[in-house]
Scaffold this motif. Structure first.
Motif, PDB file in Angstrom:
ATOM      1  N   ILE A   1       0.831  -1.199   0.000  1.00 28.97           N
ATOM      2  CA  ILE A   1       0.000   0.000   0.000  1.00 28.97           C
ATOM      3  C   ILE A   1       0.871   1.257   0.000  1.00 28.97           C
ATOM      4  CG2 ILE A   1      -1.733   1.319   1.267  1.00 28.97           C
ATOM      5  CD1 ILE A   1      -2.816  -1.186  -0.110  1.00 28.97           C
ATOM      6  N   LYS A   2       1.952   1.231   0.762  1.00 28.75           N
ATOM      7  CA  LYS A   2       2.888   2.366   0.785  1.00 28.75           C
ATOM      8  C   LYS A   2       3.401   2.657  -0.623  1.00 28.75           C
ATOM      9  CE  LYS A   2       7.033   1.305   1.528  1.00 28.75           C
ATOM     10  NZ  LYS A   2       8.272   0.769   2.151  1.00 28.75           N
ATOM     11  N   ASN A   3       3.866   1.614  -1.317  1.00 26.70           N
ATOM     12  CA  ASN A   3       4.414   1.800  -2.648  1.00 26.70           C
ATOM     13  C   ASN A   3       3.338   2.221  -3.645  1.00 26.70           C
ATOM     14  OD1 ASN A   3       7.034   1.158  -1.870  1.00 26.70           O
ATOM     15  ND2 ASN A   3       6.723  -1.030  -2.199  1.00 26.70           N
ATOM     16  N   TYR A   4       2.141   1.683  -3.495  1.00 22.76           N
ATOM     17  CA  TYR A   4       1.051   2.050  -4.403  1.00 22.76           C
ATOM     18  C   TYR A   4       0.715   3.526  -4.260  1.00 22.76           C
ATOM     19  CZ  TYR A   4      -3.461   2.106  -6.749  1.00 22.76           C
ATOM     20  OH  TYR A   4      -4.498   2.401  -7.601  1.00 22.76           O
ATOM     21  N   ILE A   5       0.623   3.993  -3.029  1.00 19.23           N
ATOM     22  CA  ILE A   5       0.285   5.390  -2.785  1.00 19.23           C
ATOM     23  C   ILE A   5       1.353   6.319  -3.352  1.00 19.23           C
ATOM     24  CG2 ILE A   5       0.097   7.114  -0.955  1.00 19.23           C
ATOM     25  CD1 ILE A   5      -1.433   5.038   0.668  1.00 19.23           C
ATOM     26  N   ILE A   6       2.607   5.940  -3.195  1.00 23.15           N
ATOM     27  CA  ILE A   6       3.706   6.789  -3.653  1.00 23.15           C
ATOM     28  C   ILE A   6       3.848   6.747  -5.174  1.00 23.15           C
ATOM     29  CG2 ILE A   6       6.206   7.112  -3.599  1.00 23.15           C
ATOM     30  CD1 ILE A   6       6.149   5.974  -0.744  1.00 23.15           C
ATOM     31  N   GLU A   7       3.806   5.524  -5.746  1.00 21.22           N
ATOM     32  CA  GLU A   7       4.189   5.346  -7.140  1.00 21.22           C
ATOM     33  C   GLU A   7       3.014   5.362  -8.119  1.00 21.22           C
ATOM     34  OE1 GLU A   7       6.460   1.770  -7.282  1.00 21.22           O
ATOM     35  OE2 GLU A   7       7.884   2.427  -5.746  1.00 21.22           O
ATOM     36  N   VAL A   8       1.834   4.916  -7.665  1.00 25.11           N
ATOM     37  CA  VAL A   8       0.713   4.759  -8.593  1.00 25.11           C
ATOM     38  C   VAL A   8      -0.369   5.804  -8.369  1.00 25.11           C
ATOM     39  CG1 VAL A   8      -1.065   3.177  -9.445  1.00 25.11           C
ATOM     40  CG2 VAL A   8       1.164   2.287  -8.730  1.00 25.11           C
ATOM     41  N   ALA A   9      -0.770   5.970  -7.124  1.00 25.76           N
ATOM     42  CA  ALA A   9      -1.894   6.859  -6.833  1.00 25.76           C
ATOM     43  C   ALA A   9      -1.544   8.331  -6.985  1.00 25.76           C
ATOM     44  CB  ALA A   9      -2.418   6.592  -5.424  1.00 25.76           C
ATOM     45  N   GLY A  10      -0.252   8.647  -7.032  1.00 23.86           N
ATOM     46  CA  GLY A  10       0.160  10.029  -7.219  1.00 23.86           C
ATOM     47  C   GLY A  10      -0.101  10.906  -6.011  1.00 23.86           C
ATOM     48  N   ILE A  11      -0.172  10.290  -4.833  1.00 20.39           N
ATOM     49  CA  ILE A  11      -0.449  11.062  -3.624  1.00 20.39           C
ATOM     50  C   ILE A  11       0.806  11.737  -3.095  1.00 20.39           C
ATOM     51  CG2 ILE A  11      -1.173  10.846  -1.208  1.00 20.39           C
ATOM     52  CD1 ILE A  11      -3.160   8.782  -2.053  1.00 20.39           C
ATOM     53  N   GLY A  12       1.961  11.157  -3.405  1.00 13.69           N
ATOM     54  CA  GLY A  12       3.216  11.754  -2.946  1.00 13.69           C
ATOM     55  C   GLY A  12       3.337  11.723  -1.440  1.00 13.69           C
ATOM     56  N   THR A  13       3.551  12.886  -0.848  1.00 12.26           N
ATOM     57  CA  THR A  13       3.733  12.935   0.605  1.00 12.26           C
ATOM     58  C   THR A  13       2.426  13.247   1.340  1.00 12.26           C
ATOM     59  OG1 THR A  13       4.391  15.267   0.453  1.00 12.26           O
ATOM     60  CG2 THR A  13       6.149  13.617   0.406  1.00 12.26           C
TER      61      THR A  13
END
Length: 231
Positions: A152-164
């Motif tokens: 989930i951490k990687n998905y949020i950072i790399e796919v979902a475009g949520i960044g920080t």
């Protein structure tokens, strides 16, 4: 093996087939609470002369539907979450796609999790987020294993475009001293942010910030991650 034992095993096998319909790589689980009842939503598509649940499920998979209803030879497909009405419908059997991608959910096969990140326009406090997930028969996501946390951490950072940006997850405490528990009951956490948790009396809810977990006030407004529990 005697005849009685053979009959028991055969009966169990047939029941298993009836309870779970597999179509391609999509699983549909029986929703017994809806059986023999009407639902309040209208079907997105209805097909006649469909003699089996398996054929109905194939149509559902092709159209990326969320629920299917099979009644005699009629196959009804729903592209929304459905709820029961008070009207009877004898013979109606319902199944739900375990991970309805048509509603924005993502199926992570490697960790067997079905989840969805709320849109940027939808900011809620922790309890509102929890209730939004409950409304879709799910819960705030439980990152109670290393594999779940990292995915989930990687998905949020790399796919979902949520960044920080931060997102609510299904971890909270009910007393000042804790412990923090996931909605699964587990207390396992992969990684807290530095100096977290600090067990401040009013910081009872947890969000995922970039890579790590942070406790804060429950009335902060954030995006959130729901998961549908796969059976």
């Amino acid at each position: 093996m005697d005849v009685k034992s053979t009959a028991v095993i055969t009966g169990w096998f047939l029941l298993s087939i009836f309870q779970v319909c597999i179509c391609g790589r999509t699983f549909y689980h029986r929703v017994e609470s809806l059986d023999n009842r009407e639902v309040t939503e209208s079907a997105s598509n209805t097909h006649t002369r469909i003699p089996s649940v398996g054929q109905c499920a194939r149509l559902c998979r092709q159209q990326d539907c969320v629920y299917l209803r099979h009644d005699g030879d009629v196959c009804s497909l729903y592209n929304v979450l459905v709820t029961a009405s008070s009207s009877p419908a004898p013979g109606a059997v319902y199944y739900r796609n375990t991970c309805p991608t048509g509603l924005g959910y993502v199926f992570a096969e490697s960790i067997n999790i079905c989840f969805k990140v709320s849109p940027a326009s939808e900011l809620k406090d922790w309890e509102e987020s929890l209730n939004a997930c409950y409304a879709e028969d799910g819960r705030l996501v439980a990152l109670d294993t290393d594999a779940r946390h990292n995915y989930i951490k990687n998905y949020i950072i790399e796919v979902a475009g949520i960044g920080t940006s931060s997102v609510w997850v299904g971890l909270n405490k009910t007393t000042t001293s804790g412990p923090f528990r996931w909605l699964t009951g587990s207390t396992h956490t992969t990684k807290w942010d530095s100096v977290e948790p600090d067990y401040v009396s009013y910081q009872n809810c947890v969000y995922l910030y970039y890579k790590d977990l942070v406790d804060t006030e429950c009335d902060s407004r954030k995006r959130y991650v729901c998961e549908l529990v796969l059976q």
